[in-house]
Design an enzyme around this catalytic site. Structure first.
Site, PDB file in Angstrom:
ATOM      1  N   ASP A 167      -7.990  -5.520   0.229  1.00 41.60           N
ATOM      2  CA  ASP A 167      -8.469  -6.346  -0.868  1.00 41.60           C
ATOM      3  C   ASP A 167      -8.099  -7.810  -0.734  1.00 41.60           C
ATOM      4  O   ASP A 167      -8.658  -8.658  -1.424  1.00 41.60           O
ATOM      5  CB  ASP A 167      -7.909  -5.814  -2.195  1.00 41.60           C
ATOM      6  N   HIS A 224       0.857  -1.191   0.000  1.00 41.92           N
ATOM      7  CA  HIS A 224       0.000   0.000   0.000  1.00 41.92           C
ATOM      8  C   HIS A 224       0.887   1.233   0.000  1.00 41.92           C
ATOM      9  O   HIS A 224       1.937   1.227   0.633  1.00 41.92           O
ATOM     10  CB  HIS A 224      -0.908   0.004   1.239  1.00 41.92           C
TER      11      HIS A 224
HETATM   12  N1  ACO Z   1       4.229  -7.713  -4.790  1.00 42.32           N
HETATM   13  C1  ACO Z   1       5.580  -7.655  -4.996  1.00 42.32           C
HETATM   14  N2  ACO Z   1       6.319  -6.534  -4.877  1.00 42.32           N
HETATM   15  C2  ACO Z   1       5.674  -5.409  -4.533  1.00 42.32           C
HETATM   16  C3  ACO Z   1       4.292  -5.389  -4.298  1.00 42.32           C
HETATM   17  C4  ACO Z   1       3.564  -6.596  -4.434  1.00 42.32           C
HETATM   18  N3  ACO Z   1       2.237  -6.626  -4.231  1.00 42.32           N
HETATM   19  N4  ACO Z   1       3.919  -4.130  -3.971  1.00 42.32           N
HETATM   20  C5  ACO Z   1       5.030  -3.397  -3.984  1.00 42.32           C
HETATM   21  N5  ACO Z   1       6.106  -4.163  -4.329  1.00 42.32           N
HETATM   22  C6  ACO Z   1       7.487  -3.706  -4.413  1.00 42.32           C
HETATM   23  C7  ACO Z   1       7.728  -2.929  -5.691  1.00 42.32           C
HETATM   24  O1  ACO Z   1       8.174  -3.773  -6.731  1.00 42.32           O
HETATM   25  C8  ACO Z   1       8.765  -1.927  -5.260  1.00 42.32           C
HETATM   26  O2  ACO Z   1      10.009  -2.549  -5.253  1.00 42.32           O
HETATM   27  P1  ACO Z   1      11.361  -1.687  -5.572  1.00 42.32           P
HETATM   28  O3  ACO Z   1      11.471  -0.711  -4.434  1.00 42.32           O
HETATM   29  O4  ACO Z   1      12.440  -2.723  -5.562  1.00 42.32           O
HETATM   30  O5  ACO Z   1      11.145  -1.047  -6.901  1.00 42.32           O
HETATM   31  C9  ACO Z   1       8.410  -1.628  -3.808  1.00 42.32           C
HETATM   32  O6  ACO Z   1       7.702  -2.795  -3.343  1.00 42.32           O
HETATM   33  C10 ACO Z   1       7.508  -0.402  -3.634  1.00 42.32           C
HETATM   34  O7  ACO Z   1       6.367  -0.612  -4.440  1.00 42.32           O
HETATM   35  P2  ACO Z   1       5.733   0.504  -5.347  1.00 42.32           P
HETATM   36  O8  ACO Z   1       4.899  -0.125  -6.412  1.00 42.32           O
HETATM   37  O9  ACO Z   1       6.779   1.486  -5.771  1.00 42.32           O
HETATM   38  O10 ACO Z   1       4.813   1.212  -4.249  1.00 42.32           O
HETATM   39  P3  ACO Z   1       3.602   2.126  -4.537  1.00 42.32           P
HETATM   40  O11 ACO Z   1       3.324   2.818  -3.258  1.00 42.32           O
HETATM   41  O12 ACO Z   1       3.829   2.929  -5.755  1.00 42.32           O
HETATM   42  O13 ACO Z   1       2.415   1.082  -4.890  1.00 42.32           O
HETATM   43  C11 ACO Z   1       0.682  -0.483  -4.692  1.00 42.32           C
HETATM   44  C12 ACO Z   1       1.491   0.629  -3.997  1.00 42.32           C
HETATM   45  C13 ACO Z   1       0.225  -0.025  -6.093  1.00 42.32           C
HETATM   46  C14 ACO Z   1      -0.558  -0.769  -3.860  1.00 42.32           C
HETATM   47  C15 ACO Z   1       1.577  -1.744  -4.806  1.00 42.32           C
HETATM   48  O14 ACO Z   1       1.949  -2.177  -3.524  1.00 42.32           O
HETATM   49  C16 ACO Z   1       0.896  -2.873  -5.575  1.00 42.32           C
HETATM   50  O15 ACO Z   1       0.969  -2.910  -6.802  1.00 42.32           O
HETATM   51  N6  ACO Z   1       0.196  -3.812  -4.847  1.00 42.32           N
HETATM   52  C17 ACO Z   1      -0.567  -4.844  -5.501  1.00 42.32           C
HETATM   53  C18 ACO Z   1      -1.898  -4.294  -5.992  1.00 42.32           C
HETATM   54  C19 ACO Z   1      -2.861  -4.032  -4.847  1.00 42.32           C
HETATM   55  O16 ACO Z   1      -3.041  -4.844  -3.944  1.00 42.32           O
HETATM   56  N7  ACO Z   1      -3.532  -2.873  -4.906  1.00 42.32           N
HETATM   57  C20 ACO Z   1      -4.551  -2.473  -3.914  1.00 42.32           C
HETATM   58  C21 ACO Z   1      -4.082  -1.329  -3.084  1.00 42.32           C
HETATM   59  S1  ACO Z   1      -5.271  -0.999  -1.849  1.00 42.32           S
HETATM   60  C22 ACO Z   1      -6.449  -0.164  -2.653  1.00 42.32           C
HETATM   61  O17 ACO Z   1      -6.284   0.528  -3.600  1.00 42.32           O
HETATM   62  C23 ACO Z   1      -7.802  -0.349  -2.147  1.00 42.32           C
END
Ligand code: ACO
Length: 426
Positions: free
Chosen positions: A361, A304
């Protein structure tokens, strides 16, 4: 000046005011920055940018706190209903008995759809995604209900009309996609029971109200009702800042919510769990793939932007999941995979270092599935829940003297001035 920040650019010092919120969070007010220095700030994804002052929702991502109008989400989930929570978010206070009754009466009064709107449904391709249908239908409401929305009473009517009709529209989208006749709402049912009735009632198997499932739906929608400046709410504020009508604004919020990184994640979680199940993938393999930067596979329902600990909504949803599956005596293999996945991921270095915890979720999809909601309706369920939040945020913007049309800047990285070359010379 009480507290301020100093910025030194090319040896010249600039003083910027500091703003403090009611829970102590601090911001540097950079509104004068471009005019006084020629510089802008650069923050793709707005991770460090506050776009408004808001009195609606407070969250602390480090401590896992979420409150609507100051009231902890845990208390609302336990004691409130979705309609009462919607009232709280939109008006800023809990309703009296009379106010709540009046709201419920109006929600009933507004629950039917204009007959001509129903024609739209018939002409959508059978495989159309209900989120696409919903955003189009909400936008179309502007033409069917063009009443003015500039005086308080009318404004509140518009809000209730939206909250009531979105539920009818969503149930209708599902019924028609199944090739079934729409079911008319029942005035003697509360908001949540009425939705389940419109989804599942049939001549062969009449809908029988189950208080536990109605409670579960109330909790699901309460947990989704607002989440401050997330992607879809930002879309609502940005689109609304151009002073377009509320229906077009909410329709934009629905479209933003659809994406798998946002509200579409509840559907994506089930798809992921099904893939793991069908392909006989081990949990360790799934976690390893999620860690691998070359592999696009991510653990959906994990991570998140703001929460760096367990999402407080996820905790409640997990409890709800156990209650509902226990009550319905459902043995869902996907739940076993989800539990194992959570266990392994929480112990994994990569997930620990990046503070990746299950979000709301992760268990939401399993609860909805147990309730009989089809997977492609999951994000629609989220949209119904988020509607009061979008309305509250839109309303707050409308009356905020600091608000302006949203118009960010950019750092241009394209060609510098270039000659036009006629086509025959290229
Ligand atoms: N699985 C694996 N790796 C992940 C995940 C995941 N679910 N989420 C984040 N990471 C990693 C990224 O690859 C990144 O790695 P890096 O630093 O080596 O590049 C690091 O963790 C940070 O992640 P970002 O995507 O840069 O974080 P951001 O805050 O931009 O994204 C998000 C947050 C979109 C929710 C992300 O965690 C994700 O894609 N999660 C899966 C989708 C999801 O569950 N979305 C629902 C969110 S809750 C909602 O909207 C109701």
């Amino acid at each position: 000046m009480s507290e301020y920040a100093q910025l030194i650019i090319d040896g010249k010092e600039h003083t910027l005011p500091v703003i403090e919120g009611s829970e102590g969070e601090k911001a540097i007010d950079i509104r004068s920055l471009r005019n006084s220095t020629g510089y802008i700030t650069f923050d793709p994804g707005f991770g460090n940018t506050g776009t408004c002052r808001s009195a609606i929702t407070y969250m602390d991502g480090e401590k896992g706190i979420l409150r609507y109008r100051g009231i902890p989400i845990e208390h609302l989930a336990e004691h409130s209903t979705f309609v009462e929570t919607a009232y709280l978010l939109i008006t800023g206070k809990l309703p009296t008995n009379d106010e709540l009754t009046n709201t419920s009466v109006m929600l009933n009064d507004f629950s039917l759809l204009h007959e001509n709107m129903k024609v739209f449904y018939q002409n959508y391709p059978p495989k159309a995604h209900p989120m696409g249908i919903l955003s189009a239908m909400v936008n179309a409401m502007r033409s069917f209900y063009p009443e003015l929305v500039d005086i308080d009473e009318e404004l509140n009517k518009t809000f209730l009309r939206l909250i009531s009709k979105i539920r009818t529209m969503a149930a209708m989208a599902y019924r028609i996609s199944m090739g079934h006749q729409p079911v008319t709402p029942r005035p003697d049912y509360c908001y949540c029971a009425n939705f389940l009735h419109m989804m599942f009632d049939s001549a062969v198997v009449p809908y029988v109200k189950d208080d536990d499932l109605v409670k579960a739906l109330n909790v699901f929608w309460i947990l989704h009702a607002d989440h401050e400046q997330n992607c879809s709410t930002t879309a609502v504020r940005v689109v609304g800042s151009g002073k377009v009508n509320i229906y077009a604004t909410i329709s934009a919020g629905i479209s933003a919510l659809w994406g798998p990184l946002h509200g579409g994640a509840n559907q994506a979680v089930i798809n992921m769990l099904e893939t793991i199940h069908k392909n006989g993938m081990s949990i360790e393999e799934a976690v390893a793939r999620a860690r691998d930067k070359q592999d696009p596979f991510r653990l959906m329902g994990f991570g998140h932007r703001v929460y760096k600990t367990y999402d407080p909504r996820g905790k409640i949803m997990k409890q709800m999941c156990d209650i509902i599956l226990g009550k319905l005596k459902i043995n869902d293999p996907l739940l076993d995979i989800a539990r194992k996945l959570e266990e392994v991921a929480l112990e994994d270095n990569y997930f620990q270092e990046k503070n990746l915890y299950p979000n709301v979720d992760f268990y939401a999809g399993i609860v909805l599935r147990a309730m009989g909601i089809p997977t492609n309706m999951f994000t629609v369920m989220f949209a119904i829940g988020r509607l009061p939040g979008w309305i509250a945020q839109w309303k707050e913007d409308l009356t905020d003297p600091e608000m302006k049309i949203s118009r960010p800047r950019q750092i241009y990285s394209g060609n510098t001035i270039s000659d036009y070359i006629p086509i025959h010379k290229r």
